[in-house]
Design an enzyme around this catalytic site. Structure first.
Site, PDB file in Angstrom:
ATOM      1  N   GLU A 182      16.056  46.776   7.599  1.00  0.00           N
ATOM      2  CA  GLU A 182      16.722  47.414   7.201  1.00  0.00           C
ATOM      3  C   GLU A 182      16.927  47.130   5.491  1.00  0.00           C
ATOM      4  OE1 GLU A 182      21.746  45.435   6.207  1.00  0.00           O
ATOM      5  OE2 GLU A 182      20.743  44.605   8.400  1.00  0.00           O
TER       6      GLU A 182
ATOM      7  N   GLY B 231      11.961  41.589  11.673  1.00  0.00           N
ATOM      8  CA  GLY B 231      11.825  42.904  11.370  1.00  0.00           C
ATOM      9  C   GLY B 231      12.678  43.354  11.596  1.00  0.00           C
ATOM     10  N   ASP B 232      13.631  43.376  12.119  1.00  0.00           N
ATOM     11  CA  ASP B 232      15.022  43.675  11.316  1.00  0.00           C
ATOM     12  C   ASP B 232      15.469  43.082   9.850  1.00  0.00           C
ATOM     13  OD1 ASP B 232      17.962  44.762  12.624  1.00  0.00           O
ATOM     14  OD2 ASP B 232      18.816  42.560  11.616  1.00  0.00           O
ATOM     15  N   ALA B 233      14.820  42.616   9.502  1.00  0.00           N
ATOM     16  CA  ALA B 233      15.432  42.370   8.175  1.00  0.00           C
ATOM     17  C   ALA B 233      14.273  43.102   6.955  1.00  0.00           C
ATOM     18  CB  ALA B 233      15.068  40.980   7.678  1.00  0.00           C
TER      19      ALA B 233
ATOM     20  N   ALA C  82      10.976  39.978  16.250  1.00  0.00           N
ATOM     21  CA  ALA C  82      12.292  40.843  15.750  1.00  0.00           C
ATOM     22  C   ALA C  82      13.528  40.191  14.657  1.00  0.00           C
ATOM     23  CB  ALA C  82      13.133  41.252  17.355  1.00  0.00           C
TER      24      ALA C  82
END
Length: 156
Positions: free
Chosen positions: A55, A50-52, A47
């Protein structure tokens, strides 16, 4: 600008962001990570990655037409906040395979805490999406690109 020109600009912007993402993510296919090693990566770590990835993709989509940095920031933040990610996840679910749905469950179950301003379910959905994106980034960049193509973004 006419509505026709705006629509054309939207399509071109999304296509350029997608082609950028395709090139970058497909370059990763040269990195070999064995399935057993991927299973060792925690859902929280997936996660985080995945967040990076998400974004960066969103920032790329909103890069054109040029605007002030504070305007970029407002648009990107609106897309990467948990409520928007949960909505995106719901729109992607019909396109997901069984193994991808299993990754979502792993991500949902890994979301232990949540910010006070958020419903726990929303936070779990956002974390699930980020987990899936991180997993696909490492294992199947082409599939990641396919799913990102389904996003209905409004780059104004």
């Amino acid at each position: 600008m006419t509505s026709e020109e705006e629509e054309s600009s939207k399509v071109l912007t999304t296509q350029s962001a997608l082609s950028w993402a395709e090139v970058r993510f497909q370059q990763l296919s040269t990195i070999t990570i064995s399935p057993s090693r991927i299973q060792q990566v925690s859902p929280a770590s997936l996660a985080y990655l995945g967040d990076a990835v998400y974004e960066l993709y969103i920032r790329t989509c909103y890069l054109l037409p040029p605007r002030r940095p504070c305007d970029y920031h407002q648009q990107v933040v609106a897309q990467v906040r948990a409520e928007s990610q949960a909505k995106i996840l719901r729109s992607l679910e019909p396109h997901l395979t069984d193994p991808e749905l299993q990754i979502l469950r792993r991500g949902r179950n890994a979301a232990t805490g949540h910010p006070r301003r958020l419903d726990r379910k929303i936070y779990q959905q956002a974390t699930s999406l980020e987990t899936l994106l991180g997993y696909l980034y490492l294992t199947d960049p082409q599939r990641l690109t396919q799913l990102l193509a389904h996003l209905d973004l409004d780059p104004r």
